[in-house]
Each structure stands twice: as C-alpha cells, then as structure tokens.
Design an enzyme around this catalytic site. Structure first.
Site, PDB file in Angstrom:
ATOM      1  N   MET A  31    -123.880  78.096 115.473  1.00 12.70           N
ATOM      2  CA  MET A  31    -122.374  78.464 115.330  1.00 12.70           C
ATOM      3  C   MET A  31    -121.807  77.850 113.920  1.00 12.70           C
ATOM      4  SD  MET A  31    -120.732  75.763 118.030  1.00 12.70           S
ATOM      5  CE  MET A  31    -120.991  74.046 117.754  1.00 12.70           C
ATOM      6  N   LYS A  49    -121.757  70.124 108.497  1.00  7.47           N
ATOM      7  CA  LYS A  49    -121.916  71.339 109.338  1.00  7.47           C
ATOM      8  C   LYS A  49    -120.484  71.817 109.181  1.00  7.47           C
ATOM      9  CE  LYS A  49    -123.776  73.185 113.599  1.00  7.47           C
ATOM     10  NZ  LYS A  49    -124.649  72.973 114.689  1.00  7.47           N
ATOM     11  N   ASP A 142    -131.142  72.620 124.453  1.00 10.31           N
ATOM     12  CA  ASP A 142    -131.797  73.403 123.444  1.00 10.31           C
ATOM     13  C   ASP A 142    -132.913  72.849 122.742  1.00 10.31           C
ATOM     14  OD1 ASP A 142    -131.769  75.836 122.160  1.00 10.31           O
ATOM     15  OD2 ASP A 142    -130.559  75.560 120.660  1.00 10.31           O
TER      16      ASP A 142
END
Length: 966
Positions: A31, A49, A142
């Site tokens: 994202m 990030k 994940d």
C-alpha cells in the site's frame, strides 16, 4: 514546472522528520512506496515507507500504515525487520525501518533451486520470527517469499506487517498490538492464505503456519501446492481440494519434512502444528540429523515403501487362510507409472535450447548461446563438464543423433541465410562427414527448421516457411534428396502447427489449428487415418512421442498452467508430467521414456524508468505477472499486464489493461485494472483510452474508446486493423491508432474491406467517414501519426510492388499528398512520428543479422514534403526495428541493439548523428522494449528477462535407456 514535465501528484519531501534524507526509491509495497534514506543524526541507511497517491488508496490506508508501524514496533527479533520510528508530519505518515540489504526469497527462487540445508534454515528462522510475533498476539497474515528478505549473511528478515491482525485465540494483556482497520478478505496474498483466511473468517496464529507450509512446499518443489488457472480457482482449491502430494512431487524429500509440511497444510487449523515453536523444533531436529557425521535420513519414497511392506505383511497375516485373496490388496507394480522428477541439467546465464538425448540415454547434446555465439555442446546425463562440438562455419540451428549414437546431424545457417545439413562425429565433432544443402531446395526460405528424428538412413525435419511441413532427407540416394511428405495431407480443414514422427516411422503426432483452437491429432505417415485426440478450448503444442509405450508428450495449458502432459492414444487417458509457473517444452526422450530433456522457459517483464546518465534504472512494477507496452497521456500511464496463462500463448494479446498516475516519473503504488484488451492508446490529456479486444467466434477485432472519468465506453468498429507484433523483444512493431496532440481526436485504421483511416471525435456516438482509403484490398494502411501542431496526419501505404508510400493529409482541408516512396520488403519499413520541424521519421531495415536473432541494420529516414532526405552516417547496426521509438522534443530515436549476444538500450541523436548507450546490461537473457519518453531526462519502458535452461524429467530410480531415442 518546465514544458513537457509530468506534474507530481504528491511530492515526497527531501528530508523527513528533520533527520532522514531520501536518496533513492527501493520499490513498491502493498500500500505504499519504500525509499532508501540516510539517518543524518546516526549516519546510517534506513528504509522509509510512505503512502502512494491518496486518490487511489483504499479508505483507512493511513490508519493501516500507522497500525503496521505500531504492530512491528512491538516486536524485537533478529529475524524481523525492525521499526525505528513513526513520523507524522505535514499531514503525512511515514514508517522509518531498518534498511535490509540482500534479495527477497521470491527473487532467489526464480534464479536457482535451494539446497535442503538452506530450506531447513530459512524455514526455521521464519518460524522463529513468527513465534515472536505470535507471543505478542499478532498474526502476520501475509507470509510469502516476497516478504522474506535473504541477507548477504544468509539469514532471513521477515517484512511487511501491513495486514497483520490480532490472534483471536490469544489475549495477551501485557502486550500492545494494533489491528489494522477495515481489513477485508482481500488482506494478504490469495496463493498463500489459509482456508479460513480466504473465507474471511477470524484467524489464529495457525493461519501463518499454513502460509509457512505453502512457502516450504514452494522452496522444495518450485511450485505451489494447489492448482488453479485463476486466483478464484486457486483459492477454491485451497478451500476444497487436497494439495498435490509432496512425496510424489519431490520424492527425495526427508519423510519427516514431508509430514511437517503436509501437517501445516491441513484445512482445519486444529490439525496443524500447535505453534510456531513446534515447527522451529521440528526443523531444528531435522537439520541436526542431516548435519550429523554419517547421518542417513529416510526419504519420503523410502518411508512410503516401508509403510507399504508393513501393510502387505499385515494383510498377508490376516488373510493367510486365503492366499489368493490378499493379492487384491497388493498394487500391481507393472501398472504403476514410474514417478518422474524434474531436475536442472544446464542452467547458466546463457540461453540453452535444442537438447537431444543420445540413443543410449547417457548423453545430451544442446545449443548454447554465450557471448553472442551459438555453439553445440555435449554433456553426460549424470553430470560432468560440457564439451564443445567442433563444427564448420555458421550458426547452428538444430541437431539430432544418428541411430547408433556415433554421429550428430546439425543444421547451420551460413551466409545469406542459406541452410546446410552437416554430419559430424558425435565425440566431439571434427572432420565433416557429409554436407547437404537445404536451400534453395527448401523454398521459400524457412523461418524455422527443426531436426526431429534420424531413423535408419532418413532424417525428418519440421520446416516452417509460409506454412509448417514435414520433410524427409534420404541419405542413401546417390545425391541425398529432400521430400515434402506432408504435402497433400488431409487436415480436416485445419493448419499444421507442429509435428513429430514415431520412432518406427509408421505414424505422426500433429498439432492442428482448426476452428479457433490448437488440438493434438494422430495419423499415419502418409496422412491417412487422421483422428483427433483432443478437442477443447485449451491449447496443445509441441508433440513428442514418448518411450513409455506409444504415448505422446505435449505442452498444454489444460491444467491451469503451461505444463507437460502425456496422452495414451489407445485409451485417451491423459497424465500431467509437470506442474509450475514456468513454461516447459519436451525436446527429446530416451527410448524407454526414463529420461526426457525439457527446455524450461521463464519470462519476466516489468516496467522500468531511466534517467539520463542513470544506466541502472529503477523498477516501477512488482507484480508476479509480466507488464508490457506503457503509454503516457497527461500525468497518467496505462500498460498491459499478461494473463496467468495466455490463451493463445502471445504475451501482448492475452492481457488486461491497467492505469495509474505518474509521480515524478514513477508509477504510483496503486494502479487499477481498466479492461481486458491490448494495443492501447491514451489521449494526450489522459482522459480517453482507446484499446483493442479480440473475439475468436466470430474472428474479429473490436476498437473501444473509454472515457476514464465516467467509464462510458463506445465500440467504434468490429473490423479494426491489427498492429504488427514482435515476439522478441515483445513489442508492437506498428500502430493502427493515434490521438491528436492538440484535441481529443482519435485516428485509427479500419478494414471492413479495404483499409481506411477514420477519425473519432471524443464524445461522439460514432466515427467519421474515412479520410483516406486504399484502392485495393491487397493494399493496406498503417502507422498513422499526427504532427505536433495537429495540422497533418502522416501514414504509410503498402502496395503490391514491395513499395512503401509515405502520405500526409492536411487535416483542415482533407488534402492527401504522397511525400516519398521507399523500396524494399513491406515488413521492414515503419513510421515513427514527427519532428518539431514538420518532417516525418521512418526506419527501414536493410539487412538482417546473420545470427537469426531478428536484429538487423536500420536506415533512419527523414521525410518532408519535398521527398526523402537521408542524412549522412544514419545507419544503426544490429538493431531491433520493432523497438524504435521517437522523442520529438529531445530529437532522439530510442532503439534496442545487440552486441555479442547482449541487448542494451540506445539513443540516436538527430542533432549530433551519434548513438549512445543508455543501459549497461551484461546478461544475455535481458532485453528492452516499449520505450515511452516522459520528458527530456526520463524514459519509461519494459525490461524483460528470459531464461532458457535445460532440465531433465527423470525417473526417481532412473535406469539408462538402451535403445535409440530422439
């Protein structure tokens, strides 16, 4: 902002939080975008990030990013990437993390298989990191190879807690954890999800153990444990079907490891290991056992054999009074097909192909391209060094063994594309023993020739010129003769695609294109008794008679991936031989079928950007599928993403179109699909998208125009022309539509009967009548381009004289004038656009390179109203004509060239008439295409990496073949 520069939707500060100086972009996460920065207080590199374009993000993205930081910050473990700080400034949120050097496990698995010791170590370290997270009540959700970084020291770092959530089975009151808001069933990666996660149910830590089981299975086998041609099919199989049995796919895997992985893959969470700590201990015990001096570890194959004997003994005892009855419980070994295992044979950075097994099954001959030179090599099946065969002048194209294994027949391409068949001693070349000229007997000059089999004194060839044919070379005649034996074959209205000859030459296996599909057929050698073996929408290709009885091995996508299958013509029974995401072609087999040589192909194409002076470039897309054909309009970029299994096998036709905004020459992390289609074109304001779709029944090509803001779509025609396609490099060589740079007018080539150019004014209900038409159905129009000022429309007209005529239409008056004529094959002339001075640029291929790679010598031609002008010294050697792209503002022509077998991207300047390299690639499998200029300093394009390696599909207890194989 200077003229032509792409406006930034959300510029990133040069310094974040007063201390982190951004130096480069590392990649795109789930994202957000990850940057490399320097912590100026501690003088160390860090990773930062940040969110991408907010307009494309899901609601709650900033909260999810904050939740990731809080979740990961609560963890402190050497195998988890450490979070240093959460920075919230100027309305933006940033995570400052440990900068981890190395490469992802996903990248590592694409390149080379891992050793068992490596798999045990990385599995244990991942499990240790998960155990640390689980102890704090967090589920990663994940776990997958791309979220595991392998450091230069050989250890793992578990990345990306962006979709982590609370373990519903634990309530650690003394630990702080944050559940990311608005997580849905889509959180995570479908191929690695546990069934309960895919179903949208609450998850426990055991969901991560399922994902770890998938990861270990992939490391051991090179494939995923479940099948499925689409994500939906795959997830359905995860939830409903058992995995492929690991002991069959990788029978040499230790039995205890097989049991552990299969336990992790249980559908019910309660049936999986109790905790990640249990997995850690199991992997540690197995690693210790393997490393102990003199240790022997029982494999899955041995364990199953032992279990079977125990079962047999028990049955024999139980049914001792009925000695005949117990045999019903004993599987007849004669009916069990031997297990075949795919193993790497030759996997260098060069391209290896055209493998052929020797008659005794002990040797493999193959072609290898190193340093731009293709050689014939011979290597033992069981290993050892490859030796180069000494042959005559020319480029080897195909080869095969003589029936007694003492000679090798080799086709060579020599001057002017002439083909000769040479016969040499097999070990290891030397004096030429026989030479047979194939051209001009093979007319027209073939585009592909394959030596199929050498049976007795006859050599069979598959020849592709305009059509595919089976030809025979008879060696026993005083002057060796060449006969087209497939001429006149009744193919039931179809077209021959591929063929193989049975080892005793009584029959042929055929791939026939008929009624919009490729199917497998069988016939006698004279073409009689033709019958279909398959008849479905799946494609079947490259048939090969197997030594395992009268069976046929072929390539097909019927299992959801492009794999090898084996079919018994007598019963119609089909068996998959391989499974995985790499394309495979069976090239030869031993007579008994115990060894099959396989060409394994991988193709990975991604969008990249290059700044002037930056030869390394920056990767823009990260998806597992391949991306092609970027097109820029305004500040938006569209591109084609390949389907998991191309229905027709062409990467540029079976695609979905994606679109996203550009941010300072970089593609934002959130892109969205637009439509199934290809050969797209964006209007210059980025508001309108034109694209093609193909429907097989009835065969037609439709041209669509979509208003991107509203989604309204108009079908302009069902008879649009098709642009020309280049397969290597993968690119559209010509264009059939173009937008005006001044207004939203689309000009396109239609061909309801004769080809014509029509105009569509954006928002109208239909297109205008033709602006220009060809005078004959055999003539065709292509490559329309509008001049920068919007006044002229240039295009090319090909006639029947091998002449390309350059036309220009004055759009205000409709006046159509001929500007120039260029003599030569029509396939070698393309228009590339306009320079700012009102002249058109064309490229003309005047010669093909002798290595048959598709590269050639190009003349760059500038055309004005007075006719063609050819500036001095404007010839580009060893270039791929399909890759040429014009940048009018920079007065540059970009092109991919090959030198010593290596491709690089170059820029030709119309100002200096010089050619300059833009990349410094040294790998033979890398190429460049789809170049799209953004401004004077930035390019976007495709960097594609292909691997052609040779693998062997071999019985687990393979015995050597004893009679002739192909």
């Amino acid at each position: 902002m200077t003229d032509g520069q792409i406006p930034s939707s959300r510029p990133l500060p040069d310094v974040i939080g007063g201390r982190y100086r951004v130096v480069s972009r590392l990649g795109v996460g789930g994202m957000g975008i990850v940057y490399k920065a320097i912590d100026e207080q501690l003088n160390r590199p860090v990773a930062v990030k940040a969110l991408g374009d907010r307009r494309l993000l899901m609601p709650g993205a900033a909260g999810r990013l904050r939740g990731e930081a809080l979740a990961a910050a609560s963890l402190d473990h050497p195998y988890i990437c450490q979070v240093y700080e959460l920075v919230e400034a100027a309305g933006e949120t940033f995570i400052v993390m440990e900068y981890v050097e190395g490469e992802t496990l996903a990248s590592l698995l694409k390149r080379d298989p891992l050793s068992l010791a490596q798999i045990l170590q990385l599995g244990r370290e991942i499990a240790e990191g998960l155990a640390n997270a689980h102890a704090r009540g967090l589920v990663h959700r994940d776990v997958k190879p791309s979220n595991v970084m392998m450091t230069p020291h050989g250890h793992v770092k578990l990345l990306d807690f962006g979709v982590s959530g609370a373990d519903v089975a634990s309530t650690p009151g003394d630990h702080t954890h944050t559940v990311a808001p608005q997580i849905t069933v889509q959180a995570g990666t479908p191929q690695y999800m546990a069934p309960e996660q895919a179903a949208g149910q609450p998850v426990t830590a055991r969901a991560d153990l399922f994902s770890l089981g998938v990861l270990l299975y992939e490391c051991l086998t090179g494939q995923l444990p479940f099948s499925g041609s689409t994500t939906f099919d795959y997830v359905r199989n995860v939830m409903q079907s058992p995995p492929r049995r690991l002991h069959r796919v990788a029978p040499d895997t230790p039995a205890d490891l097989v049991d552990l992985v299969e336990c992790c893959l249980e559908k019910t969470p309660a049936a999986r290991p109790e905790s990640a700590d249990v997995v850690v201990e199991a992997l540690r015990r197995l690693a210790d056992a393997l490393s102990s001096p003199g240790a022997t570890v029982r494999t899955a194959k041995q364990a199953r054999s032992g279990r079977r004997w125990k079962i047999v003994a028990a049955l024999a005892l139980a049914f001792a009074v009925a000695a005949v009855g117990w045999r019903a419980f004993w599987p007849d070994a004669s009916t069990d097909a031997p297990l075949l295992r795919l193993r790497p044979f030759v996997t260098t950075s060069a391209q290896e192909f055209g493998s052929r097994l020797s008659p005794d099954g002990q040797w493999v001959s193959f072609l290898s391209s190193i340093g731009g030179v293709t050689d014939v090599l011979v290597q033992q099946v069981d290993g050892g060094d490859a030796r180069t065969l000494t042959i005559g002048r020319g480029t080897p194209v195909s080869l095969t063994w003589s029936p007694d294994g003492r000679q090798l027949a080799c086709i060579l391409a020599v001057d002017d594309d002439a083909l000769v068949l040479h016969i040499y001693p097999a070990f290891f070349g030397g004096a030429l023993q026989q030479s047979i000229a194939l051209t001009p007997t093979l007319t027209p000059t073939p585009t592909r020739v394959r030596l199929l089999r050498w049976i007795d004194r006859t050599i069979f060839l598959e020849v592709q010129a305009n059509d595919v044919s089976l030809q025979r070379v008879d060696l026993d005649t005083p002057t060796p003769s060449i006969t087209n034996i497939s001429m006149g074959w009744p193919l039931d209205g179809g077209t021959l695609r591929n063929v193989d000859v049975h080892p005793d030459s009584h029959a042929v296996a055929l791939i026939i294109w008929r009624a919009g599909q490729d199917d497998l057929w069988i016939a006698d050698l004279d073409g009689s008794r033709l019958r279909a073996l398959t008849n479905d929408a799946f494609f079947d290709r490259w048939p090969l008679w197997s030594g395992r009885g009268d069976r046929i091995i072929f390539q097909s996508n019927r299992g959801g991936q492009i794999d090898l299958w084996e079919l018994d013509p007598a019963t119609g029974a089909m068996t998959p031989l391989t499974s995985g995401d790499m394309e495979k072609i069976a090239e030869s087999t031993s007579a008994d079928g115990s060894v099959i040589s396989v060409q394994r192909l991988s193709q990975d194409a991604k969008l990249w950007s290059w700044q002037v002076g930056d030869t390394a470039g920056t990767q823009l897309t990260q998806d597992a599928l391949s991306d092609y054909s970027p097109i820029v309009g305004g500040r938006m970029l569209t591109f084609q993403r390949s389907q998991p299994v191309p229905s027709q096998g062409y990467a540029l036709v079976d695609t979905k179109l994606f679109i996203g905004p550009l941010d300072r020459g970089a593609l934002a992390d959130q892109v969205r699909p637009v439509a199934d289609g290809y050969a797209a074109s964006l209007s210059h304001d980025g508001e309108w998208l034109a694209y093609l779709q193909t429907s097989d029944r009835p065969a037609r090509t439709t041209l669509h125009v979509r208003q991107l803001g509203s989604g309204a779509t108009t079908v302009l025609t069902n008879t649009a022309a098709l642009p020309r396609l280049s397969l290597l490099p993968v690119d559209w060589a010509s264009r059939i539509m173009t937008w005006s740079p001044t207004v939203a007018d689309l000009f396109f080539v239609d061909q309801p009967g004769v080809t014509a150019i029509r105009r569509y004014r954006a928002g109208a209900a239909s297109a205008d009548p033709p602006l220009a038409k060809a005078s004959d159905p055999l003539f065709y129009i292509r490559d329309p381009h509008v001049s920068p000022d919007g006044r002229f429309l240039g295009y090319l007209l090909n006639d029947s004289r091998d002449t390309t005529v350059v036309h220009a239409i004055t759009l205000e008056t409709g006046d159509d004038r001929e500007w120039a004529e260029i003599k030569g094959p029509q396939s070698g002339v393309f228009a590339r656009g306009w320079l700012l001075d009102g002249t058109m640029v064309l490229v003309h291929r005047v010669a093909l390179h002798e290595d048959r790679s598709g590269s050639g010598d190009l003349d760059v031609i500038v055309v004005g109203p007075a006719g063609a002008v050819r500036p001095p010294a404007v010839r580009i050697n060893n270039a791929f004509i399909a890759t040429t792209r014009l940048h009018p503002d920079a007065r540059a022509l970009y092109v991919t060239r090959t030198e010593n077998g290596v491709h690089n991207l170059y820029a030709f300047s119309f100002t200096t008439l010089r050619l300059a390299a833009l990349t410094r690639n040294t790998l033979p499998g890398v190429t460049y295409s789809g170049i799209e200029p953004l401004d004077a300093d930035t390019l976007i394009g495709v960097r594609e990496e292909r691997r052609q390696d040779i693998w062997l599909l071999q019985e687990s207890t393979a015995s050597s073949g004893t009679s002739a194989g192909r």
